[in-house]
Design an enzyme around this catalytic site. Sequence first.
Site, short mmCIF file in Angstrom:
data_model
loop_
_atom_site.label_atom_id
_atom_site.label_comp_id
_atom_site.label_asym_id
_atom_site.label_seq_id
_atom_site.Cartn_x
_atom_site.Cartn_y
_atom_site.Cartn_z
N GLU A 1 0.82 -1.21 0.00
CA GLU A 1 0.00 0.00 0.00
C GLU A 1 0.85 1.27 0.00
O GLU A 1 0.54 2.24 -0.69
CB GLU A 1 -0.95 0.00 1.21
CG GLU A 1 -1.97 -1.11 1.20
CD GLU A 1 -3.04 -0.93 0.13
OE1 GLU A 1 -3.05 0.11 -0.55
OE2 GLU A 1 -3.88 -1.84 -0.03
N ARG B 1 0.72 3.81 -3.28
CA ARG B 1 0.10 5.10 -3.00
C ARG B 1 1.14 6.20 -2.80
O ARG B 1 1.04 7.27 -3.41
CB ARG B 1 -0.80 5.00 -1.76
CG ARG B 1 -1.92 3.99 -1.90
CD ARG B 1 -2.93 4.12 -0.76
NE ARG B 1 -3.76 2.92 -0.67
CZ ARG B 1 -5.00 2.89 -0.19
NH1 ARG B 1 -5.56 4.02 0.23
NH2 ARG B 1 -5.68 1.77 -0.12
N ASP C 1 -5.22 -10.08 -7.92
CA ASP C 1 -5.59 -9.29 -9.09
C ASP C 1 -4.43 -8.58 -9.77
O ASP C 1 -4.17 -8.76 -10.97
CB ASP C 1 -6.67 -8.27 -8.71
CG ASP C 1 -6.32 -7.45 -7.47
OD1 ASP C 1 -5.31 -7.75 -6.80
OD2 ASP C 1 -7.06 -6.50 -7.17
N GLU D 1 -12.24 0.57 -10.30
CA GLU D 1 -11.87 -0.38 -11.34
C GLU D 1 -12.73 -0.31 -12.60
O GLU D 1 -12.22 -0.38 -13.72
CB GLU D 1 -11.87 -1.82 -10.78
CG GLU D 1 -10.72 -2.13 -9.84
CD GLU D 1 -10.93 -1.54 -8.44
OE1 GLU D 1 -9.94 -1.38 -7.71
OE2 GLU D 1 -12.10 -1.26 -8.09
#
Length: 668
Positions: free
Chosen positions: A299, A303, A432, A568
Site C-alpha cells: 500500500e 500510494r 488481481d 476499477e
Amino acid sequence: SAAAVAPPRRDFISVSLGPEEAAGPGGYNNSKARRRRNCWRKWKQLSRLQRSVILFLFAFLAVCGVISYTRMGDPWKSLTNKSLDDQRTEPEISVLKLANPAVLPAPQKADANPGEYPELSPQKPPKLPHIRRGPSNLQIKAPWRDMRLKSRHSTSRLVEEPAQTDEEKTKKSVISWRGAVIEPDQSTEPPSSKIKEPEKPSSVEAEDQKEPVPINERQLAVIEAFRHAWRGYKDFAWGHDELKPLSKSYSEWFGLGLTLIDALDTMWILGLKEEFEDARKWVANNLVFDKNVDVNLFESTIRILGGLLSTYHLSKDSLFLEKAKDIGNRLMPAFKTPSKIPYSDVNIGRGTAHPPRWTSDSTVAEVTSIQLEFRELSRLTGDDKFQKAVDEVMKHVHTLSGKNDGLVPMFINTNSGQFTHLGVYTLGARADSYYEYLLKQWIQGGKKENELLEDYMKAIEGVKKHLLRRSQPKRLTFVGELAHGHFSAKMDHLVCFLPGTLALGAHNGLTADHMKLAEALIETCYQMYAQVETGLSPEIVHFNLHAQKGHKDVEIKPADRHNLLRPETVESLFYMYRFTGDKKYQDWGWEILQNFNKYTRVSTGGYTSINNVQNPSNPEPRDKMESFFLGETLKYMFLLFSEDIDLINLDKYVFNTEAHPLPIWVPA
C-alpha cells in the site's frame, strides 16, 4: 540638306530643332540651352494656379512611389529569403526517418540474459481510425505555467506558449499535452551504484502543435466533485490519511497523509493550481518518514512512492523525487528475507520488517505489484538496488510450481519462497494486480522482458479455460473463482480492472481476441452497476448460471452490498473509450458519477462509502472516504470524459495499480 534635319522631339513642351542643332555637337549644345530658355519662358507664362497644380501632381506621385516601395519591399525580400531557406533545408528533410520509439531509456540489468526465453512475436491488430499517435519522448510541465484556465468554474481551454525554433525542436522531440510542455528525458545509461541527481530540464515548446482541447461539461463536473471532496479533506482531515466526512474528522492508517499524496497528480492533471500548491507546501514542510510506524509494503509503495514519482514526472519538481528516494530506501528492509520474497510490513523509522502477526505468508498480489515503482526509482536515481530487489521476486515467481495454466495461488511464504494454500485461484483480492503488473512491466521496459509477456499470455489463457462463464438471463461474460476444482460464480468488483488491462494489451500488439473479451467483460462490469437499485456496484456479486423467473443476472449477498467508491470499472471504461472511441463508455461513466453524487456525496464536503447499494432511500453511509477516490476514481473519470488522447498518452505512460502514471522506457 533636308536629310540632315532631325525630326521634331517632344518633352513636356514640344520644341522643334533649328538649323543650329543640325550643325553637329556644338550646334546641338546651343539648341539644348535655347530649349531650356524656351521651357522656362513657357513655365513663366503659366498662371500661378496652373503651376501649383502641376507641382502638387509631381509631389503626390513621389509620395505614392515611396509608400508603394515600403509596402512591397518586405514581402519581396521575405519571398526571396524563403526560397533560399527552402533550398538549404531540402537536403535535410530528405534524410529524416519516421519512427515511433518508446519514451524513456530502460536501465540495463547486469544479470539480464536475452536468450533465456523464446522471442514472442504476437500479431499487432490494425490501428483504430480515431487513434493518433503522438511523438515519442516526454516530460510534462505544469499546466498552469503554460496555459490559462477560463470557464464558469475557473476551468477552461488551455493556451499554448509561443513555439520554439526549428533547431531547438530537432534537438528534443516534444509534443503538447493540453498545452503543457512535453520533452524527452536524456538518460540512456543503465543504473549505476552512485545516485545521480536528475538534471533540471529546460523549457521547450511542443513539436507537434495542435489546438488545445477544451475541457467539456462532464470534465467540469468531475472538477467540481474533486473540489467538493478536497474541501472536506482540507477542512476536517488536513495532513491525515483519510477523511471521515459525516463526523467531520479523520482516520489514520500510517499517519503519512495518504489522501493528500494520492491526490497530487490528480490535481495536476485537472489543472487545480491552488489546491496543488497547498498540498506541495504540506509535503515540503510536514511529510516526514522518520517515524516509528509500521506500514504495509504494497500500500505504501503504490500510494506514496507511486504518487511521489508520478508527481515528479508531471511537475519536474525535485522535492517529490527526494521524498520518493527517502521512502524507497526505508522500504528496502522488507526484502531481507530468506527467500527474497518481501515481508508485508515495514517499520520505516526503525528499519525493520516482519510478516503479519498471524502468518509468515505474504499475498502474491502484494509482492508482485510493487515492481513498476521500484524499477522507476532505480532509473531515476541510478541506484539499481531497487530494481534488483523486485526483479528477483518476479524471476522467482516465474519459476515456481503450483500454477494452474498460468493462474497463481493467493499466498506465498517468505521463508520457503513457495506458494501456499494451493488450489484456490481468483482474479479478485490478493491476486488481481499480479496479472496487471505482468503486462505493465513488459510495456514499461520497452517490450523486451519476454518472460513477463509469456506469464501474462499463459494467465489469460488460464482465465479463459477455468474462470470464464456466462450468466443468465442476459448471458453476461464474467470471471469466477476456482477452489480445489470447484467453480464459484463469485466476482469481486476488483476484477473489473481486467477489461482495461486486456484492452491495453491488445493496443500494444497482443492478440485481437483480448479486445473482444475486454468488450464483453466491461459490459458485465457496467451491469454490476445498472442492475442495482442505486446504480452503484456492490463489493462482490454472484452471477446466476441458470435462468430463474424474476431473477436478474446479478445476485448480492447482505455481507457484500457495500460500495467503497472503487475505481476499477471507471478505469476500464477509460481504456475502452481511449482505444475504441465508443461514446457509450463515456455515457456509462457519466451515470456512475451521477449516482456517486446522488448517494455518496456529503453536503459539508467529501464523499462517503456506503453499506447498502440496494437501498436508495437509506444507503447507510459508512463515514469514510478512501484515498483512492481522489487518487483513482475521479482521475479516471476526468480522463474518460476527455477527448484529448495526449492527456496522459497511453503510448507514453503506464499507470500503476493506484492510477499513478509512470513513463514508458526507451529500449536501451
